[in-house]
Design a protein around this motif. Structure first.
Motif, PDB file in Angstrom:
ATOM      1  N   VAL B 110       0.767  -1.185   0.020  1.00  0.00           N
ATOM      2  CA  VAL B 110       0.118   0.185  -0.119  1.00  0.00           C
ATOM      3  C   VAL B 110       0.881   1.247  -0.107  1.00  0.00           C
ATOM      4  O   VAL B 110       0.370   2.512  -0.462  1.00  0.00           O
ATOM      5  CB  VAL B 110      -0.931   0.055   1.390  1.00  0.00           C
ATOM      6  CG1 VAL B 110      -2.024  -1.040   0.999  1.00  0.00           C
ATOM      7  CG2 VAL B 110      -0.289  -0.091   2.477  1.00  0.00           C
ATOM      8  N   LYS B 111       2.161   1.266   0.624  1.00  0.00           N
ATOM      9  CA  LYS B 111       2.984   2.294   0.492  1.00  0.00           C
ATOM     10  C   LYS B 111       4.239   2.094  -0.134  1.00  0.00           C
ATOM     11  O   LYS B 111       5.277   1.780   0.422  1.00  0.00           O
ATOM     12  CB  LYS B 111       3.293   2.889   1.937  1.00  0.00           C
ATOM     13  CG  LYS B 111       2.167   3.730   2.578  1.00  0.00           C
ATOM     14  CD  LYS B 111       2.447   4.299   3.722  1.00  0.00           C
ATOM     15  CE  LYS B 111       1.156   4.625   4.607  1.00  0.00           C
ATOM     16  NZ  LYS B 111       1.503   4.085   6.058  1.00  0.00           N
ATOM     17  N   PRO B 112       4.331   1.671  -1.558  1.00  0.00           N
ATOM     18  CA  PRO B 112       5.579   1.128  -2.169  1.00  0.00           C
ATOM     19  C   PRO B 112       6.801   1.983  -1.958  1.00  0.00           C
ATOM     20  O   PRO B 112       7.909   1.145  -2.006  1.00  0.00           O
ATOM     21  CB  PRO B 112       5.059   0.897  -3.563  1.00  0.00           C
ATOM     22  CG  PRO B 112       3.647   0.949  -3.596  1.00  0.00           C
ATOM     23  CD  PRO B 112       3.362   1.970  -2.373  1.00  0.00           C
ATOM     24  N   SER B 113       6.639   3.112  -1.682  1.00  0.00           N
ATOM     25  CA  SER B 113       7.853   3.900  -1.559  1.00  0.00           C
ATOM     26  C   SER B 113       8.706   3.835  -0.063  1.00  0.00           C
ATOM     27  O   SER B 113       9.721   4.644   0.254  1.00  0.00           O
ATOM     28  CB  SER B 113       7.753   5.351  -1.994  1.00  0.00           C
ATOM     29  OG  SER B 113       7.109   5.441  -3.179  1.00  0.00           O
ATOM     30  N   ALA B 114       7.774   3.114   0.748  1.00  0.00           N
ATOM     31  CA  ALA B 114       8.703   3.043   2.130  1.00  0.00           C
ATOM     32  C   ALA B 114       9.978   2.476   2.236  1.00  0.00           C
ATOM     33  O   ALA B 114      10.871   2.868   2.871  1.00  0.00           O
ATOM     34  CB  ALA B 114       7.575   2.127   2.938  1.00  0.00           C
ATOM     35  N   TYR B 115      10.187   1.738   1.315  1.00  0.00           N
ATOM     36  CA  TYR B 115      11.595   1.239   0.764  1.00  0.00           C
ATOM     37  C   TYR B 115      11.575   0.797  -0.456  1.00  0.00           C
ATOM     38  O   TYR B 115      10.978   0.092  -1.051  1.00  0.00           O
ATOM     39  CB  TYR B 115      11.815  -0.162   1.627  1.00  0.00           C
ATOM     40  CG  TYR B 115      13.227  -0.529   1.764  1.00  0.00           C
ATOM     41  CD1 TYR B 115      14.313  -0.079   2.178  1.00  0.00           C
ATOM     42  CD2 TYR B 115      13.561  -1.680   0.517  1.00  0.00           C
ATOM     43  CE1 TYR B 115      15.596  -0.467   2.050  1.00  0.00           C
ATOM     44  CE2 TYR B 115      14.988  -2.030   0.387  1.00  0.00           C
ATOM     45  CZ  TYR B 115      15.883  -1.415   1.135  1.00  0.00           C
ATOM     46  OH  TYR B 115      17.116  -1.934   0.713  1.00  0.00           O
ATOM     47  N   VAL B 116      12.583   1.523  -1.308  1.00  0.00           N
ATOM     48  CA  VAL B 116      12.812   1.104  -2.631  1.00  0.00           C
ATOM     49  C   VAL B 116      14.246   0.358  -2.987  1.00  0.00           C
ATOM     50  O   VAL B 116      15.095   0.772  -2.380  1.00  0.00           O
ATOM     51  CB  VAL B 116      12.773   2.224  -3.480  1.00  0.00           C
ATOM     52  CG1 VAL B 116      13.009   1.966  -4.856  1.00  0.00           C
ATOM     53  CG2 VAL B 116      11.622   3.197  -3.194  1.00  0.00           C
ATOM     54  N   VAL B 117      13.930  -0.819  -3.431  1.00  0.00           N
ATOM     55  CA  VAL B 117      15.286  -1.523  -3.518  1.00  0.00           C
ATOM     56  C   VAL B 117      16.019  -0.986  -4.619  1.00  0.00           C
ATOM     57  O   VAL B 117      15.588  -0.459  -5.665  1.00  0.00           O
ATOM     58  CB  VAL B 117      14.882  -3.040  -4.252  1.00  0.00           C
ATOM     59  CG1 VAL B 117      16.106  -3.896  -4.623  1.00  0.00           C
ATOM     60  CG2 VAL B 117      13.997  -3.648  -3.171  1.00  0.00           C
ATOM     61  N   ALA B 118      17.335  -0.843  -4.211  1.00  0.00           N
ATOM     62  CA  ALA B 118      18.274  -0.178  -5.215  1.00  0.00           C
ATOM     63  C   ALA B 118      18.171  -0.556  -6.554  1.00  0.00           C
ATOM     64  O   ALA B 118      18.294  -1.755  -6.817  1.00  0.00           O
ATOM     65  CB  ALA B 118      19.696  -0.537  -4.485  1.00  0.00           C
ATOM     66  N   GLY B 119      17.995   0.526  -7.400  1.00  0.00           N
ATOM     67  CA  GLY B 119      17.955   0.356  -8.713  1.00  0.00           C
ATOM     68  C   GLY B 119      16.721   0.254  -9.441  1.00  0.00           C
ATOM     69  O   GLY B 119      16.553   0.285 -10.487  1.00  0.00           O
ATOM     70  N   PHE B 120      15.558  -0.003  -8.415  1.00  0.00           N
ATOM     71  CA  PHE B 120      14.287  -0.028  -9.151  1.00  0.00           C
ATOM     72  C   PHE B 120      13.359   1.163  -8.852  1.00  0.00           C
ATOM     73  O   PHE B 120      12.192   1.132  -8.988  1.00  0.00           O
ATOM     74  CB  PHE B 120      13.498  -1.371  -8.315  1.00  0.00           C
ATOM     75  CG  PHE B 120      14.251  -2.536  -8.882  1.00  0.00           C
ATOM     76  CD1 PHE B 120      13.746  -3.046 -10.039  1.00  0.00           C
ATOM     77  CD2 PHE B 120      15.168  -3.226  -8.089  1.00  0.00           C
ATOM     78  CE1 PHE B 120      14.448  -4.161 -10.651  1.00  0.00           C
ATOM     79  CE2 PHE B 120      15.513  -4.435  -8.340  1.00  0.00           C
ATOM     80  CZ  PHE B 120      15.260  -4.968  -9.811  1.00  0.00           C
ATOM     81  N   GLY B 121      13.997   2.234  -8.235  1.00  0.00           N
ATOM     82  CA  GLY B 121      13.045   3.531  -8.065  1.00  0.00           C
ATOM     83  C   GLY B 121      12.836   4.152  -9.450  1.00  0.00           C
ATOM     84  O   GLY B 121      13.378   3.666 -10.623  1.00  0.00           O
ATOM     85  N   LYS B 122      11.820   5.059  -9.413  1.00  0.00           N
ATOM     86  CA  LYS B 122      11.296   5.938 -10.391  1.00  0.00           C
ATOM     87  C   LYS B 122      12.596   6.158 -11.149  1.00  0.00           C
ATOM     88  O   LYS B 122      13.503   7.061 -10.270  1.00  0.00           O
ATOM     89  CB  LYS B 122      10.551   6.971  -9.885  1.00  0.00           C
ATOM     90  CG  LYS B 122       9.296   6.804 -11.074  1.00  0.00           C
ATOM     91  CD  LYS B 122       8.090   7.823 -10.489  1.00  0.00           C
ATOM     92  CE  LYS B 122       6.742   7.295 -10.560  1.00  0.00           C
ATOM     93  NZ  LYS B 122       5.968   8.296  -9.948  1.00  0.00           N
ATOM     94  N   ALA B 123      12.991   6.814 -12.268  1.00  0.00           N
ATOM     95  CA  ALA B 123      14.082   7.311 -12.813  1.00  0.00           C
ATOM     96  C   ALA B 123      14.096   8.876 -12.447  1.00  0.00           C
ATOM     97  O   ALA B 123      13.232   9.648 -12.270  1.00  0.00           O
ATOM     98  CB  ALA B 123      13.597   7.214 -14.398  1.00  0.00           C
TER      99      ALA B 123
END
Lengths: 256, 272, 609
Positions: B110-123
């Motif tokens: 529900v809050k995907p941005s709480a932890y972003v796996v390195a390399g998979f964030g929004k550009a």
């Protein structure tokens, strides 16, 4: 000079001859009859081909049609004509009757021999991704194959046969008969992951949308361990000399 | 004009041949109908089924596999999600509030941005913002129960203990309107007999009844509970002499609740 | 078609090159600049401006009693496609024929080209009408889908509409200016118009293809269907180029066959020898075009299939292994029919010359070769067996037919079929000529050796790699097979051309001296092509199964189910019949303009001056 056979007779003889040849070669010599549904289509196109060869020039066409034309138009052929005109509808009626008559035999059932496997499946309480599932090359390959052979003899050969040709002692009791692994159309066309899936989940594991299917394959995951299934797969390929299907060359783990 | 008719007739014949071949030359296989959406049934699920439901949502409605797949590389693989969660909650970049693996996984949906796996964030966001949509909103819009099913599936997938409890209310309410109205269970045998109008055919105990079925006023004296149970569930298995088979409906097995059946059998067996 | 995965390596580059070439032709008009520039602005600002794909229920699909929305859309789309294919294809070969005419200064070519474009001009407005009908049906029956697609493709849809003006303007100039722009520089202007017409037409089709392929292999949207704002990404999705190439080639084959049917009908109803000769020649040329485009079509199909597998293996398996496997048996029958009809037409055509009698006796061997190849080609992998047969065979596998059911056998068969057709064609060319060059025997021997070696090579590659090595090579071997076939076609044509340079003619060629039967082969070709296109349209669309946009936008309508083959065959047949009726009308109308009725006594007498 001997009298030439009339064109119409030539055409009919060619068609009958080809039909006879199909029957002779496949039914008698090879013991592998062509299914009637397919033979009908074969003959349809053979007739089309013969028609094409016999009618592509004007002279040949005229010669071919002449006897038929004569039959219909020549007043002297009235008796034969009457017989033919009477027989034709009777023949059609007989064909229709024979085709529609109910038979004792069970209706034809089609089954997908290679249903599309699911992309991943749960077996042995774990999840397997079938698109990527491959067993790494075993080090003690020979020994593993021998162990696979033991598993095969203990479990599989009753149906699939001691020569892996689908002719085990119980095979006669099953319909459809068990798969022959010797055939180039079976395991040689498949990846190991497909075999793993089919062995582990058996007939009940077949997908619903590949129906109609019938398979009396047991769910082997309840009887065999994961390792044993892999060994048996190694044995199947080793004994038959087939190679599993690969999607690309560099994924070839099965060299030995 | 005759040419015209001939050509038309010829063309129609050809089309008829192709159509005929499509009908009779090849088998007609009925493709599987489109899959139905999943309903969480109240309390009627094992954890195994709940995990399976989670998988179905993961592959289908949740559209998770569109990105979380082994080929695309658009999103992290989730085979180790449950194991990785422990490390990630300790990570300095973690901005969520989860304390357990279950909470972490739920939060990630529900809050995907709480932890972003390195390399998979929004550009361009330096992995601070996830491209993943909130699974409880937008077009995916998973219900509370569906989200939990996915969490259960992810725990199962990564081989950690499945701690999710099957919700008893949340999911059921979502689909309640789809289910047929349920009959309230009868309180006792008398009420049940009245509801199903057994006395239309049978005499039962002291109650008067019709002559269509056997007299049950003292049935417990001659038959035991097992026989009675079978007689209710499969009325035609053993029809007493003088009565026609097939008269009593064979559908009580579907209509009665299991507890009701037992109450009824006990009541009848006690009629001595 | 497992061959698909292997061919993948070689083809994309070629395909891309071809697509780029065509596209560059249209660069002046194409909105390429717009595609490239727009996303940059859109990326940040508009990212949230796009709604996700809606989740629909049955109630979101308007119903009209007694009217099946899906069949309406299906038929409208298919009819639009048939006409569009026809009007896009004709200018392609009209352009080529006109250029040949300019090169050879043979006016007959110019007249033929004009006759071709005349046939397509009336079909042009029907294409637009049917496109409009499709649009209405989509908006009526699938309003949310259309809204969603229009949200993503808003710019390209406007460009599409605007380009239609350009297309119309150029077409009218090209057609009505034909006799005006003649000779010297004016002819060059006219030819340039033809090129422009093709460029615009092809761009139009590519744009529409983008919308269709987006629904199959969505790109530029996230999992929920939220559009990123990058239009070019949505257009340039995984299947866009493969479909573009496949459709261009197939259009030419289809267009050729329709024009061939037109010529055949005109031939049958011609009253003078002159007319007969003219339409015989037109039919022959159209057939030649259709067959030339038919030969590479299987390879374009393999490329498309390869890309479908690459995009989604699930979709690929649905296509080839699942319920649609039997569709390819029907397809094999149809394509076999095409080959048989084309060959028969060539053989019949040998009657135009007196020298052909010498070759008549070879026809039966060619026929035997083609029929055998054809029988192998449509032998299914899964046989329909009665229980009795099952027992007799000892299992569902047939020892002889089983191996014929898999891809390597089919590859051998299709390559053999193409080569035999080439032989038919060479024989037809030679029929009326006697070569005068000194190396005749050497030449003939070379050709015989070429074909024998080629067939053996194809056979060896197929059998050895198909059955005796592992599957990677099986797939890969199809490429050398194809190359062998192409090499033989090119080499034998070159040798033949050189050998028959300055050859003696046995007797003058009699255009028009051909049987009515052969004309029916042309009709068969046209009908089979039409039906085949309809069938393949069904499978292309059905691959999405219950999705409007694969895995993004669910189809919740009552018609979301995948129809069976029989159901589809009915719709396709219905469509084909409507198409034929419309085509007959179009052809008839194109004749009406040439008719003049003198109504004596109707008009008042001109006042005497």
């Amino acid at each position: 000079m001997a009298r030439r056979i009339p064109r119409l007779a030539q055409a009919v003889l060619t068609i009958v001859g080809i039909y006879g040849a199909f029957r002779l070669v496949f039914d008698v010599l090879l013991g592998q009859p062509i299914p009637s549904s397919l033979l009908t289509m074969y003959m349809f196109f053979v007739v089309a081909g013969v028609y094409m060869v016999f009618t592509f020039t004007e002279e040949s066409t005229r010669e071919l049609v002449a006897p038929i034309r004569a039959l219909v138009e020549d007043p002297r052929r009235k008796p034969i004509r009457n017989v033919v005109f009477a027989l034709t509808p009777l023949l059609a009626a007989w064909f229709t009757y024979a085709g529609l008559q109910p038979r004792i035999e069970a209706p034809v059932e089609l089954r997908s021999i290679h249903p599309a496997p699911p992309s991943s499946v749960k077996m042995f309480g774990k999840r397997f991704d079938l698109l990527k599932l491959e067993k790494e090359e075993p080090k003690k390959f020979r020994q593993l194959v021998a162990e696979g052979a033991k598993v095969y003899v203990e479990n599989c050969h009753f149906c699939h046969g001691d020569k892996l040709d689908g002719r085990g002692p119980y095979a006669e009791g099953l319909n459809p008969v068990p798969m022959s692994f010797q055939d180039v159309g079976t395991i040689a066309q498949l990846q190991e992951s497909f075999l793993f899936w089919r062995i582990a989940t058996g007939g009940p594991g077949l997908p619903a949308d590949a129906a109609p299917w019938i398979s009396s394959m047991p769910v082997w995951e309840t009887f065999l361990s994961e390792e044993e299934i892999w060994k048996v797969i190694l044995f199947l390929y080793d004994y038959t000399g087939h190679r599993p299907r690969l999607w690309s060359e560099n994924a070839d783990h099965s060299k030995h | 004009m005759s040419h015209f008719l001939k050509v038309v007739a010829f063309s129609l014949l050809v089309i008829a041949f192709f159509t005929g071949f499509s009908f009779f030359g090849v088998p007609q296989i009925e493709p599987a109908p489109p899959p139905k959406e999943e309903a969480v049934e109240r309390g009627a699920m094992t954890i195994e089924q709940f995990v399976a439901l989670g998988k179905k949502i993961f592959d289908g409605k949740g559209a998770c596999t569109l990105c979380h797949n082994p080929v695309g590389g658009r999103a992290p693989a989730l085979e180790r999600a449950g194991i990785a969660a422990v490390e990630r909650m300790k990570d300095a970049r973690y901005r969520g509030a989860a304390k357990s693996v279950e909470e972490y996984l739920y939060e990630s949906l529900v809050k995907p941005s709480a932890y972003v796996v390195a390399g998979f964030g929004k550009a361009g966001t330096n992995d601070t913002e996830s491209p993943m949509p909130d699974a409880s909103a937008g077009s995916i819009r998973l219900s509370e129960a569906e989200l939990r099913a996915v969490v259960a599936y992810l725990q199962d997938l990564s081989g950690v203990e499945v701690t999710v409890r099957i919700p008893t209310d949340a999911g059921a309410t979502a689909k309640a309107q789809d289910k047929p109205a349920q009959r309230a269970p009868a309180k006792n045998a008398e009420e049940l007999i009245a509801q199903f109008a057994c006395t239309a055919c049978h005499k039962i105990g002291a109650q008067a009844g019709g002559p269509i079925g056997p007299d049950l006023s003292r049935i417990g004296a001659s038959r035991d509970a097992a026989y009675l149970r079978r007689a209710i569930l499969e009325p035609n298995a053993d029809v007493p002499k003088g009565f026609a088979p097939g008269v009593m409906p064979a559908t009580y097995g579907e209509q009665l609740y299991a507890r009701e059946l037992e109450v009824l059998v006990a009541y009848l067996a006690a009629l001595k | 078609m497992r061959i698909a995965t292997g061919i993948r390596r070689a083809l994309p580059r070629l395909a891309l090159a071809a697509a780029v070439t065509v596209f560059l032709g249209a660069a002046a008009l194409a909105p390429e600049a717009a595609f490239a520039a727009e996303p940059v602005a859109a990326e940040g600002a508009k990212a949230s401006a796009f709604a996700p794909a809606p989740t629909l229920t049955t109630a979101d699909y308007p119903q009209i009693r007694g009217f099946n929305g899906r069949i309406a859309v299906w038929l409208a789309a298919q009819l639009h496609l048939w006409f569009a294919a026809f009007v896009l294809a004709v200018p392609i070969f009209v352009f080529i024929i006109e250029a040949i005419g300019m090169g050879t200064r043979d006016e007959r070519y110019d007249r033929l080209a004009y006759e071709f474009i005349k046939v397509s001009i009336t079909a042009y407005s029907l294409t637009a009408i049917l496109g409009g009908l499709l649009l209405f049906f989509l908006v009526i029956f699938y309003p949310h889908l259309f809204q969603y697609l229009a949200g993503i493709f808003r710019e390209s849809m406007i460009w599409y509409a605007l380009l239609f003006f350009a297309e119309s303007a150029i077409l009218y100039l090209y057609y009505y200016g034909w006799h005006w722009l003649q000779g010297g520089f004016a002819k060059w202007v006219h030819l340039t118009l033809g090129l422009l017409l093709n460029a615009v037409g092809t761009t139009l089709m590519f744009l529409a293809n983008a919308w269709v392929t987006f629904m199959m292999s969505p790109a530029g949207v996230d999992a929920a269907g939220v559009f990123s704002g990058n239009t070019w990404a949505a257009i340039h999705n995984a299947l866009w180029n493969p479909i573009n190439i496949h459709r261009v080639v197939a259009n030419v084959a289809f267009g050729g066959s329709i024009v061939g049917a037109y010529a055949a009908y005109r031939f049958l109803s011609a009253t003078t020898a002159e007319q007969k000769a003219q339409y015989d020649w037109m039919g022959y040329t159209a057939n030649f075009i259709a067959i030339s485009a038919l030969l590479p079509l299987p390879f374009a199909g393999y490329y498309l299939t390869a890309e479908i597998y690459a995009y989604s293996q699930q979709m690929g398996i649905t296509l080839m292994g699942g319920i649609f496997a039997w569709l390819f048996i029907i397809q094999a029958v149809l394509i076999g029919t095409l080959f048989l009809a084309a060959n028969y037409y060539l053989w019949c055509g040998m009657g135009r010359s007196d020298g052909a009698v010498r070759y008549n006796r070879y026809v039966k061997y060619l026929a035997a070769g083609i029929i055998v190849a054809f029988l192998v080609w449509f032998t299914p992998h899964t046989l329909i067996l009665t229980n009795e047969e099952l027992k007799a065979l000892g299992g569902p596998y047939h020892k002889i037919l089983g191996p014929l059911g898999i891809m390597p056998a089919k590859n051998i068969a299709v390559n053999a079929m193409i080569l035999f057709t080439t032989l038919s064609f060479l024989m037809y060319r030679r029929a009326n000529k006697i070569p005068t060059v000194s190396w005749v025997n050497a030449g003939n021997a070379t050709q015989a050796a070429l074909f024998t070696a080629g067939l053996l090579n194809i056979f060896f590659l197929g059998v050895y790699h198909g059955y005796f090595t592992n599957t990677v090579y099986k797939v890969a071997s199809s490429i050398p097979q194809v190359l062998t076939t192409l090499a033989i076609i090119v080499a034998s044509t070159v040798i033949d051309t050189l050998m028959y340079r300055g050859a003696k003619e046995v007797a003058p060629l009699h255009w028009g001296r051909v049987s009515d039967r052969s004309q029916y082969a042309l009709f068969l070709l046209a009908v089979a092509f039409t039906w085949l296109m309809g069938l393949m349209g069904y499978i292309r669309s059905s691959l999405r199964q219950h999705w409007h946009v694969t895995n993004v936008f669910r189809d919740a309508s009552p018609d979301a189910f995948t129809p069976t083959l029989g159901y589809a065959a009915n719709v396709v047949s219905l469509g084909a019949i409507i198409f034929m009726a419309l085509v007959i009308f179009v052809f008839w109308v194109s004749q009406v303009s040439a008719r003049h009725t003198t109504a004596v006594g109707y008009w008042k007498a001109e006042p005497a001056r």
